[in-house]
Design a protein around this motif. Structure first.
Motif, short mmCIF file in Angstrom:
data_model
loop_
_atom_site.label_atom_id
_atom_site.label_comp_id
_atom_site.label_asym_id
_atom_site.label_seq_id
_atom_site.Cartn_x
_atom_site.Cartn_y
_atom_site.Cartn_z
N PHE A 184 35.24 39.60 49.37
CA PHE A 184 36.04 39.43 50.62
C PHE A 184 36.80 38.32 50.71
CE2 PHE A 184 34.28 43.74 51.70
CZ PHE A 184 35.17 44.20 52.42
N ILE A 185 36.01 37.15 50.33
CA ILE A 185 36.59 35.79 50.29
C ILE A 185 37.51 36.09 49.08
CG2 ILE A 185 36.21 33.56 49.34
CD1 ILE A 185 33.66 33.57 50.59
N ASN A 186 37.60 36.57 47.82
CA ASN A 186 38.55 36.68 46.86
C ASN A 186 39.65 37.52 47.49
OD1 ASN A 186 37.63 35.44 43.94
ND2 ASN A 186 35.84 35.98 45.28
N LEU A 187 39.32 38.61 48.08
CA LEU A 187 40.43 39.34 48.81
C LEU A 187 41.38 38.79 49.56
CD1 LEU A 187 41.74 42.17 49.14
CD2 LEU A 187 40.05 42.66 50.67
N GLY A 188 40.66 37.67 50.45
CA GLY A 188 41.46 37.09 51.43
C GLY A 188 42.39 35.96 50.63
N ILE A 189 41.77 35.34 49.57
CA ILE A 189 42.49 34.57 48.68
C ILE A 189 43.66 35.24 48.21
CG2 ILE A 189 42.48 33.33 46.67
CD1 ILE A 189 39.53 32.41 47.04
N LEU A 190 43.57 36.29 47.70
CA LEU A 190 44.80 37.22 47.00
C LEU A 190 45.75 37.58 48.14
CD1 LEU A 190 46.11 38.71 45.04
CD2 LEU A 190 44.53 40.79 45.36
N LEU A 191 45.24 37.86 49.27
CA LEU A 191 46.34 38.27 50.32
C LEU A 191 46.91 36.83 50.77
CD1 LEU A 191 44.01 40.59 52.81
CD2 LEU A 191 45.78 41.22 51.34
N SER A 316 41.00 24.78 41.69
CA SER A 316 41.67 25.87 40.69
C SER A 316 42.62 26.72 41.85
CB SER A 316 40.95 26.70 39.78
OG SER A 316 40.34 25.92 38.92
N THR A 317 41.96 26.76 43.02
CA THR A 317 42.55 27.85 43.97
C THR A 317 43.56 26.88 45.03
OG1 THR A 317 40.39 27.44 45.48
CG2 THR A 317 40.66 29.38 43.99
N TYR A 318 43.00 26.01 45.63
CA TYR A 318 43.92 25.22 46.59
C TYR A 318 45.02 24.66 45.64
CZ TYR A 318 40.87 24.83 50.79
OH TYR A 318 40.17 25.17 51.85
N TYR A 319 44.94 24.21 44.65
CA TYR A 319 46.05 23.10 43.80
C TYR A 319 46.42 24.00 42.72
CZ TYR A 319 44.64 19.50 46.93
OH TYR A 319 44.23 18.90 48.16
N SER A 320 46.31 25.16 42.44
CA SER A 320 47.05 26.02 41.45
C SER A 320 48.34 25.95 41.13
CB SER A 320 46.56 27.65 41.49
OG SER A 320 46.73 28.08 42.85
N PRO A 321 49.30 26.06 42.30
CA PRO A 321 50.66 25.50 42.20
C PRO A 321 50.93 24.21 41.42
CG PRO A 321 50.38 26.57 44.22
CD PRO A 321 48.91 26.17 43.90
N THR A 322 49.98 23.16 41.94
CA THR A 322 50.26 21.98 41.40
C THR A 322 50.00 21.75 39.94
OG1 THR A 322 49.35 21.11 43.68
CG2 THR A 322 49.49 19.73 41.92
N ILE A 323 48.85 22.61 39.59
CA ILE A 323 48.44 22.48 38.11
C ILE A 323 49.71 23.12 37.34
CG2 ILE A 323 46.80 23.67 36.65
CD1 ILE A 323 44.70 23.41 38.89
N VAL A 340 49.78 34.21 42.50
CA VAL A 340 49.31 35.43 42.75
C VAL A 340 48.81 36.11 41.81
CG1 VAL A 340 50.26 38.04 43.17
CG2 VAL A 340 51.20 36.05 44.29
N ALA A 341 49.00 35.82 40.37
CA ALA A 341 48.29 36.46 39.43
C ALA A 341 47.16 35.86 39.16
CB ALA A 341 48.90 35.97 38.00
N VAL A 342 46.54 34.70 39.55
CA VAL A 342 45.36 34.09 39.78
C VAL A 342 44.56 34.98 40.82
CG1 VAL A 342 44.02 32.15 40.39
CG2 VAL A 342 46.17 31.83 39.10
N GLY A 343 45.04 35.23 41.96
CA GLY A 343 44.40 35.81 43.06
C GLY A 343 43.86 37.22 42.36
N PHE A 344 44.83 38.07 41.85
CA PHE A 344 44.40 39.44 41.19
C PHE A 344 43.20 39.16 40.34
CE2 PHE A 344 48.60 40.75 42.81
CZ PHE A 344 48.11 42.23 43.20
N VAL A 345 43.30 38.30 39.45
CA VAL A 345 42.22 38.09 38.37
C VAL A 345 40.96 37.82 39.16
CG1 VAL A 345 41.29 36.75 36.45
CG2 VAL A 345 43.81 37.62 36.47
N LYS A 346 41.13 36.78 40.14
CA LYS A 346 39.70 36.45 40.73
C LYS A 346 39.11 37.48 41.44
CE LYS A 346 38.18 32.24 43.35
NZ LYS A 346 37.22 32.93 44.08
N THR A 347 40.03 38.40 42.09
CA THR A 347 39.49 39.59 42.96
C THR A 347 38.97 40.78 42.09
OG1 THR A 347 41.14 39.06 44.56
CG2 THR A 347 40.11 41.02 44.53
N GLY A 348 39.71 40.98 40.73
CA GLY A 348 39.46 41.92 39.92
C GLY A 348 37.89 41.62 39.16
#
Length: 519
Positions: A184-191, A316-323, A340-348
């Motif tokens: 659910f943390i990963n689902l929240g990140i994706l959302l 990797s999550t907070y600063y992915s746009p910066t990376i 968003v692609a990172v979020g889908f991978v993390k949740t999957g």
């Protein structure tokens, strides 16, 4: 003739007896069949009930994940709207994790005082208040106030859901169910990532407020959940509410005999039935001056939480746009689409871990996770050092970041919370888990608040080389300090740590009684 008649009569009686015996055998087979059907139905209902409780208990984790995901994009527009500096940006992003350690410490105490269930309710209320303040903030100072409240709420929620789920789940499926908060943390990140992308087209003074305000919505579901889920049976036993605990166990276990055996184990682990409650001072005294067994528990449970964060997952999550911007993506829309692609991978991949954790075991997944993360973090460092602002660099950066979060999600992400809720004995579980969560939240905040400054000092590529080295150390830690807990009851795991030379992990009730008497 008389003898023949008698023989015939005896034969008739024998046949009748034989018929009755065959009929009796058939009846017994029917009874066994009916019992099997009844048992299968009960097992199905039990699993569905525990599944529903695990889902509802994990809803608070959506709040943490959403905040992590949404802030990665919202910060782009907050900088533009409120004109904050880079240092203020780091503080705003990282302070939530730092302040959540206060909530974690308070959450351990409140969960022992008022119960696991109502601590989850308190977590939701405090977080939602903070989210509302952030959404309406007219200035950076007010935004920080909301951030502090949200952090305290997250601190409450982040430790209690895994503890609650571990305490209501059957041993054979505890790993899968206890990994739900991480799902659910990963689902929240994706959302959060999707929210960033969806609302990025709004005016700058409005879009980030809407992004943060949407996080209030899960409170409706959390309020509903409190009317569905029961209290933890182990907490009920600690309060000497034995019949209520038995009632909950009957809903979460398949067999009545198993319920009674487990209830007896819990009573022994809680300090024997109707005994005095373990005092809080004694809990902290044991944690600060631990026995060899408790020391091993603390090293495993708290150490895995520390490595989860200092290996750089929040970078990797907070600063992915910066990376991705550093790699060569310049458009804000493209940056948010890549996250968003990172979020889908993390949740999957967290779903993959849920299916494998009770089949493969904890340690094999941790090995795969930490070795894979080490490789991907090294590749990110290599990309940002040698292939900056090139098409190949952009592609490799996206693949490496996605690979890093994928390997994190199959092992170190979910198993961290599974282990920290499994390894501690009942009398220490809430406070020891809170201690581990404090270390996790502090290291998370440290990474988030220092990433930009560290990148400026040793370059962003050098920072990821450093994370790769830390992840390599995590491989060694898993090998030396983390035992396999798959398929064992919580009481058996306690005995395994107390008697490290015992290999088979089989623990009888008498063993547990002996342990408690020794303590």
């Amino acid at each position: 003739m008389s003898a023949e008649k008698m023989g015939s009569q005896d034969h008739g009686k024998g046949s009748k007896r034989k018929y009755k015996r065959v009929h009796s055998d058939t009846m017994e087979e029917d009874d066994v069949s009916d019992f099997s059907v009844h048992q299968a139905e009960r097992s199905s209902k039990t699993r569905k009930y525990v599944l529903a409780c695990s889902v509802f208990a994990s809803l608070n984790s959506v709040l943490l994940g959403y905040d992590v995901g949404v802030m990665s994009g919202a910060i782009i527009f907050i900088k533009e709207d409120l004109q904050i500096s880079e240092v203020q940006e780091e503080v705003l992003v990282g302070i939530l994790s730092i302040i959540s350690l206060l909530g974690s410490l308070a959450g351990g105490k409140s969960s022992d005082a008022v119960g696991r269930k109502w601590t989850m309710a308190l977590a939701a209320i405090v977080f939602q208040t903070g989210a509302l303040v952030m959404a309406l903030a007219p200035s950076f100072d007010v935004l920080m106030l909301g951030r502090l409240l949200a952090g305290i709420g997250i601190g409450f929620g982040v430790i209690i859901a895994p503890i609650y789920i571990a305490e209501i789940s059957p041993s054979v499926e505890r790993g899968s169910f206890t990994s739900f908060p991480e799902i659910f943390i990963n689902l929240g990140i994706l959302l959060g990532y999707v929210s960033n992308y969806a609302f990025s087209g709004l005016p700058v003074h409005l879009n980030w407020r809407v992004m943060l305000g949407v996080g209030i919505l899960p409170s409706v579901f959390i309020g509903f959940a409190l009317f569905i889920i029961p209290e933890s049976p182990r907490w009920l036993v600690m309060q000497n509410r034995i019949e209520e605990a038995r009632s909950v166990l009957l809903k979460t276990m398949d067999r009545d005999r198993e319920v009674e055996d487990r209830l007896a184990e819990i009573q022994v682990a809680a300090g024997l039935a109707n005994s005095e409650k373990y005092e809080e001072k004694a809990v902290w005294r044991e944690l600060l001056s631990p026995s060899p067994g408790v020391r091993r528990m603390l090293i495993a449970g708290c150490g895995i939480q520390l490595f989860q964060q200092i290996s750089g997952i929040d970078a990797s999550t907070y600063y992915s746009p910066t990376i991705f911007e550093k790699a060569g993506i310049k458009s804000k829309t493209q940056l948010l689409a890549a996250t968003v692609a990172v979020g889908f991978v993390k949740t999957g991949f967290i779903l993959v871990a849920t299916f494998l954790i009770d089949i493969v075991g904890r340690k094999p997944l941790l090995y795969a996770s930490t070795i894979g993360m080490t490789t991907c973090l090294f590749c990110i460092g290599l990309t940002l050092s040698l292939l900056e602002n090139s098409p190949a660099g952009v592609t490799l950066a996206i693949l490496s970041v996605c690979g890093n979060v994928a390997f994190f999600s199959i092992g170190l992400g979910p198993i961290c919370w599974v282990l920290s809720s499994e390894v501690f004995p009942l009398r220490l579980r809430a406070q020891a888990s809170a201690l581990g969560a404090v270390g996790s939240r502090f290291s998370s905040g440290f990474v988030a608040m220092s990433f930009l400054s560290l990148s400026r000092a040793i370059t962003m590529g050098g920072t990821f080389f450093l994370f790769s080295a830390v992840s390599a150390l995590a491989v060694c830690f898993v090998h030396n300090c983390v035992p396999e807990t798959k398929g064992k009851s919580l009481e058996q795991i306690e005995m395994m740590f107390e008697n490290e030379h015992r290999q088979d992990g089989e623990v009888e009730l008498g063993d547990v009684e002996h342990l408690m008497q020794k303590q």
